[in-house]
Design a protein around this motif. Sequence first.
Motif, mmCIF file in Angstrom:
data_model
loop_
_atom_site.group_PDB
_atom_site.id
_atom_site.type_symbol
_atom_site.label_atom_id
_atom_site.label_comp_id
_atom_site.label_asym_id
_atom_site.label_seq_id
_atom_site.Cartn_x
_atom_site.Cartn_y
_atom_site.Cartn_z
ATOM 1 N N ARG A 1 -4.472 55.371 -41.634
ATOM 2 C CA ARG A 1 -4.020 54.330 -42.547
ATOM 3 C C ARG A 1 -5.040 54.014 -43.646
ATOM 4 N NH1 ARG A 1 0.202 51.284 -40.807
ATOM 5 N NH2 ARG A 1 -0.586 49.438 -41.910
ATOM 6 N N TYR A 2 -6.177 54.696 -43.658
ATOM 7 C CA TYR A 2 -7.212 54.371 -44.628
ATOM 8 C C TYR A 2 -6.799 54.714 -46.053
ATOM 9 C CZ TYR A 2 -10.685 53.577 -40.908
ATOM 10 O OH TYR A 2 -11.394 53.098 -39.831
ATOM 11 N N GLY A 3 -6.050 55.792 -46.226
ATOM 12 C CA GLY A 3 -5.604 56.156 -47.560
ATOM 13 C C GLY A 3 -6.629 56.907 -48.387
ATOM 14 N N TYR A 4 -7.702 57.371 -47.755
ATOM 15 C CA TYR A 4 -8.680 58.216 -48.430
ATOM 16 C C TYR A 4 -9.332 59.120 -47.392
ATOM 17 C CZ TYR A 4 -12.162 54.787 -46.794
ATOM 18 O OH TYR A 4 -12.943 53.956 -46.031
ATOM 19 N N SER A 5 -9.999 60.147 -47.844
ATOM 20 C CA SER A 5 -10.555 61.167 -46.966
ATOM 21 C C SER A 5 -12.033 60.932 -46.693
ATOM 22 C CB SER A 5 -10.366 62.545 -47.619
ATOM 23 O OG SER A 5 -11.127 63.527 -46.960
ATOM 24 N N PRO A 6 -12.530 61.355 -45.518
ATOM 25 C CA PRO A 6 -13.979 61.291 -45.280
ATOM 26 C C PRO A 6 -14.748 62.366 -46.034
ATOM 27 C CG PRO A 6 -12.877 62.310 -43.419
ATOM 28 C CD PRO A 6 -11.785 61.844 -44.336
ATOM 29 N N ASN A 7 -14.017 63.288 -46.681
ATOM 30 C CA ASN A 7 -14.643 64.296 -47.563
ATOM 31 C C ASN A 7 -15.652 65.177 -46.852
ATOM 32 O OD1 ASN A 7 -13.201 63.537 -49.930
ATOM 33 N ND2 ASN A 7 -14.570 61.770 -50.157
ATOM 34 N N ARG A 8 -15.342 65.506 -45.595
ATOM 35 C CA ARG A 8 -16.147 66.469 -44.830
ATOM 36 C C ARG A 8 -17.629 66.099 -44.774
ATOM 37 N NH1 ARG A 8 -12.896 70.646 -43.277
ATOM 38 N NH2 ARG A 8 -10.860 70.577 -44.300
ATOM 39 N N VAL B 1 -4.829 63.221 -49.262
ATOM 40 C CA VAL B 1 -4.060 62.340 -48.378
ATOM 41 C C VAL B 1 -2.646 62.170 -48.933
ATOM 42 C CG1 VAL B 1 -6.107 61.124 -47.575
ATOM 43 C CG2 VAL B 1 -4.841 60.232 -49.530
ATOM 44 N N PHE B 2 -1.705 61.866 -48.036
ATOM 45 C CA PHE B 2 -0.318 61.679 -48.444
ATOM 46 C C PHE B 2 -0.098 60.350 -49.173
ATOM 47 C CE2 PHE B 2 0.723 64.670 -44.845
ATOM 48 C CZ PHE B 2 1.186 65.683 -45.658
ATOM 49 N N PHE B 3 -0.835 59.316 -48.741
ATOM 50 C CA PHE B 3 -0.603 57.970 -49.261
ATOM 51 C C PHE B 3 -1.954 57.410 -49.706
ATOM 52 C CE2 PHE B 3 1.833 53.776 -48.173
ATOM 53 C CZ PHE B 3 1.669 53.363 -49.493
ATOM 54 N N PRO B 4 -2.448 57.805 -50.888
ATOM 55 C CA PRO B 4 -3.799 57.415 -51.306
ATOM 56 C C PRO B 4 -3.919 55.926 -51.621
ATOM 57 C CG PRO B 4 -2.683 58.583 -53.079
ATOM 58 C CD PRO B 4 -1.789 58.679 -51.883
ATOM 59 N N PRO C 1 -7.221 52.932 -52.745
ATOM 60 C CA PRO C 1 -8.644 52.708 -53.023
ATOM 61 C C PRO C 1 -9.370 52.332 -51.729
ATOM 62 C CG PRO C 1 -7.251 51.516 -54.592
ATOM 63 C CD PRO C 1 -6.350 52.013 -53.503
ATOM 64 N N GLU C 2 -10.634 52.677 -51.646
ATOM 65 C CA GLU C 2 -11.385 52.442 -50.411
ATOM 66 C C GLU C 2 -11.516 50.966 -50.074
ATOM 67 O OE1 GLU C 2 -15.010 54.574 -49.900
ATOM 68 O OE2 GLU C 2 -14.229 56.412 -50.800
ATOM 69 N N ASP C 3 -11.380 50.083 -51.062
ATOM 70 C CA ASP C 3 -11.525 48.656 -50.792
ATOM 71 C C ASP C 3 -10.172 47.953 -50.592
ATOM 72 O OD1 ASP C 3 -10.673 48.936 -53.393
ATOM 73 O OD2 ASP C 3 -12.024 47.419 -54.225
ATOM 74 N N VAL C 4 -9.100 48.740 -50.428
ATOM 75 C CA VAL C 4 -7.760 48.176 -50.225
ATOM 76 C C VAL C 4 -7.261 48.571 -48.848
ATOM 77 C CG1 VAL C 4 -5.351 48.194 -50.991
ATOM 78 C CG2 VAL C 4 -7.198 48.184 -52.681
ATOM 79 N N GLN C 5 -6.812 47.614 -48.071
ATOM 80 C CA GLN C 5 -6.260 47.872 -46.748
ATOM 81 C C GLN C 5 -4.740 47.807 -46.793
ATOM 82 O OE1 GLN C 5 -7.968 45.262 -43.819
ATOM 83 N NE2 GLN C 5 -9.899 46.369 -43.758
#
Length: 251
Positions: free
Chosen positions: A155-162, A109-112, A114-118
Amino acid sequence: MDINQHAREIEVNGFTIVRNVLTTEQISVLKKGVEEAFNEPRGKYPPIFRGTMFERGETFEHLIDIEPIVSIAEAVLGPYCHVQRMDAIKTWKNTGVDKWHIDMMDDEVFFPLPEDVQLDEKIKMPCFYINSLYYLTDCPDLSYGPTQIIPGSQRYGYSPNRKDNLPNEILDKAVTFSGSAGDVIMFNPMTWHRGTRNESDTDRIVQGVTYAKHFMGQYFFPHNEYQIPQHILDRANPRRKRLFGFYKEPR
């Protein structure tokens, strides 16, 4: 919906849908050209992809600066954006790009975040690319393998990782792009999406055009060695030449 409204949808939701962009004649010519490409040796392309489709005639070239798609892309990416790639996709029965993904190498992702940060709503997520997918066959329901997308996931900042499946609280947001030949979905490649598995007896055929900001590289196979055929440039108008990358650097 006007150009700015479509651009705003891409900014907020990560995608927008534009109906009835192509004529019946254009659909027929494009579909025939894609079928011809898939009847040829695929070389280094994956089985369901073929690239540099603007080489296959004037109707394909016209997709580069067709309205209102190109104006929506310019509204999001700026007046110096260019075409990054132009690939066709064909999925036949029991095939599909059906794992949730983003369109970046290694799902980076361009703008990583953490999964618990919005991301704060006041922060505008940058968009560097826009994918435009033209349906050349009807996809009236899920059995035909339409595109699905998760609104706002750019806007999530992380990937669903296929992954095959997503948590219910995310999957429940999914939008299915059911539509007719000639309809287009435009989306930020950071938006989570997939092409569902085609379970019908009809091949799903999609023509893509990807636009990018001027500082992002173009991706025409064989990449750095590629040269756009001169006859294509000779009949291109100034806007299309710029979209091919022939412009002065903005100051």
